[in-house]
Write an enzyme that holds these catalytic residues in place. Sequence first.
Site, PDB file in Angstrom:
ATOM      1  N   GLU A 295       3.160   2.697  -1.070  1.00 31.57           N
ATOM      2  CA  GLU A 295       3.854   3.300   0.078  1.00 31.57           C
ATOM      3  C   GLU A 295       4.338   2.262   1.080  1.00 31.57           C
ATOM      4  O   GLU A 295       3.621   1.320   1.402  1.00 31.57           O
ATOM      5  CB  GLU A 295       2.902   4.273   0.795  1.00 31.57           C
ATOM      6  CG  GLU A 295       2.502   5.450  -0.071  1.00 31.57           C
ATOM      7  CD  GLU A 295       1.660   6.478   0.685  1.00 31.57           C
ATOM      8  OE1 GLU A 295       1.450   6.334   1.910  1.00 31.57           O
ATOM      9  OE2 GLU A 295       1.204   7.430   0.023  1.00 31.57           O
TER      10      GLU A 295
ATOM     11  N   SER B 230      -2.657  12.198  -3.892  1.00 29.06           N
ATOM     12  CA  SER B 230      -2.841  13.566  -3.409  1.00 29.06           C
ATOM     13  C   SER B 230      -3.994  14.236  -4.147  1.00 29.06           C
ATOM     14  O   SER B 230      -4.440  15.317  -3.752  1.00 29.06           O
ATOM     15  CB  SER B 230      -1.554  14.386  -3.604  1.00 29.06           C
ATOM     16  OG  SER B 230      -1.079  14.251  -4.930  1.00 29.06           O
TER      17      SER B 230
ATOM     18  N   LYS C 279       2.805   3.202  -8.020  1.00 24.81           N
ATOM     19  CA  LYS C 279       3.600   3.546  -6.824  1.00 24.81           C
ATOM     20  C   LYS C 279       2.820   3.092  -5.609  1.00 24.81           C
ATOM     21  O   LYS C 279       1.592   3.255  -5.554  1.00 24.81           O
ATOM     22  CB  LYS C 279       3.857   5.060  -6.764  1.00 24.81           C
ATOM     23  CG  LYS C 279       4.578   5.496  -5.476  1.00 24.81           C
ATOM     24  CD  LYS C 279       5.129   6.911  -5.554  1.00 24.81           C
ATOM     25  CE  LYS C 279       4.113   7.995  -5.298  1.00 24.81           C
ATOM     26  NZ  LYS C 279       3.438   7.929  -3.984  1.00 24.81           N
TER      27      LYS C 279
ATOM     28  N   ASP D 232      -0.626   6.216  -8.476  1.00 26.85           N
ATOM     29  CA  ASP D 232      -0.556   5.838  -7.059  1.00 26.85           C
ATOM     30  C   ASP D 232      -1.635   4.821  -6.726  1.00 26.85           C
ATOM     31  O   ASP D 232      -2.815   5.046  -7.027  1.00 26.85           O
ATOM     32  CB  ASP D 232      -0.856   7.080  -6.201  1.00 26.85           C
ATOM     33  CG  ASP D 232       0.368   7.599  -5.499  1.00 26.85           C
ATOM     34  OD1 ASP D 232       1.385   6.886  -5.442  1.00 26.85           O
ATOM     35  OD2 ASP D 232       0.295   8.734  -5.000  1.00 26.85           O
TER      36      ASP D 232
ATOM     37  N   GLU E  14      10.057  10.978   0.763  1.00 25.53           N
ATOM     38  CA  GLU E  14       9.271  12.150   1.175  1.00 25.53           C
ATOM     39  C   GLU E  14       9.633  12.530   2.610  1.00 25.53           C
ATOM     40  O   GLU E  14       9.598  11.690   3.523  1.00 25.53           O
ATOM     41  CB  GLU E  14       7.769  11.837   1.067  1.00 25.53           C
ATOM     42  CG  GLU E  14       6.901  13.039   1.467  1.00 25.53           C
ATOM     43  CD  GLU E  14       5.457  12.913   1.032  1.00 25.53           C
ATOM     44  OE1 GLU E  14       5.090  11.917   0.357  1.00 25.53           O
ATOM     45  OE2 GLU E  14       4.669  13.822   1.376  1.00 25.53           O
TER      46      GLU E  14
HETATM   47  O1  KIV Z   1       0.337  11.509  -4.056  1.00 25.92           O
HETATM   48  C1  KIV Z   1       1.322  12.225  -4.272  1.00 25.92           C
HETATM   49  O2  KIV Z   1       1.227  13.341  -4.786  1.00 25.92           O
HETATM   50  C2  KIV Z   1       2.632  11.715  -3.906  1.00 25.92           C
HETATM   51  C3  KIV Z   1       3.764  12.678  -3.948  1.00 25.92           C
HETATM   52  C4  KIV Z   1       3.814  13.420  -2.674  1.00 25.92           C
HETATM   53  C5  KIV Z   1       5.040  12.031  -4.233  1.00 25.92           C
HETATM   54  O3  KIV Z   1       2.763  10.586  -3.565  1.00 25.92           O
END
Ligand code: KIV
Length: 285
Positions: A118, A49, A116, A87, A186
């Site tokens: 997806e 994000s 993380k 991420d 989410e």
């Molecule tokens: O990238 C991000 O901020 C996220 C959150 C929405 C969990 O993956």
Amino acid sequence: MPQRKKIRVQTFLEKKQANEKIVAVTAYDYPTAILVDEAGVDMVLVGDSVGNVVLGYDSTLPVTMEEMRHHLRAVRRGIKNAFLVADMPFMSYQSSVAQAIENAGLFLKDGAEAVKLEGGTGTIVQIVKALVDVGIPVVGHLGFTPQWIHQFGGVRFRGRKSDEAKRLVEMAIALQDSGCFAIVLELVPEDLAVIITEKLSIPTIGIGSGPHCDGQILVLHDLIGMLPGWSPRHAKRYAQVGELIRHSVEIYAQEVREGKFPTSEYTIKMPPEELERLKQLLQRF
Ligand code: KIV
């Protein structure tokens, strides 16, 4: 300030077992990393994000490994106790297991303690398995997964209908079986979040998925009210930091234009004898 314990991967399972809520938030730079760590959150996510709220992209898809690594290293320098997750950006892990391991490995070298990624389809489950197998802790992410925006046809709740909800439950179990130590949920309806949370032994961390997940995560810039205008329905604003910044800069600009800043307390003068000597020296030119 009381001494805090370092949060480790095991802490998340312990918290679920003890019925203690997990607190997670995103951060993208050194100063905010220091602040969220001092505030005592359990998990800090350098989210992709960053693309939306820091870099000005209209989705997370353009975010690159280089951009993520730049922000991750800054956040790492500000964190003491929280558990740091990064991420994996779009197309940094989907092509092959080898690509995923190489890129996740770079994040761990930069100081992340987990990655993380997806989705919960067969391909993603295989990638998670391979990462965990080489010692890289993984957080899953199901429900509305922003990297899948074109597949989903926009930002929307996932799992409102029973078939899709069943599929999400199956994916959550598959991610747990493949070795994820936590799963972000989410934008799923809160009753589905309850079912997934009860079925899993690993914690769920919700965003826009109701109060019954094992923990919550918010995007820092939504939480502090950094950006003007629209913010997502699920994101409670705890402050209006953007407004504070704009107002401070307006006052600064006004004071500069009116000659009110800087006053003597913000500057120094040369010792009088040195000033006198300088003037004499300059007379020679
Ligand atoms: O990238 C991000 O901020 C996220 C959150 C929405 C969990 O993956």
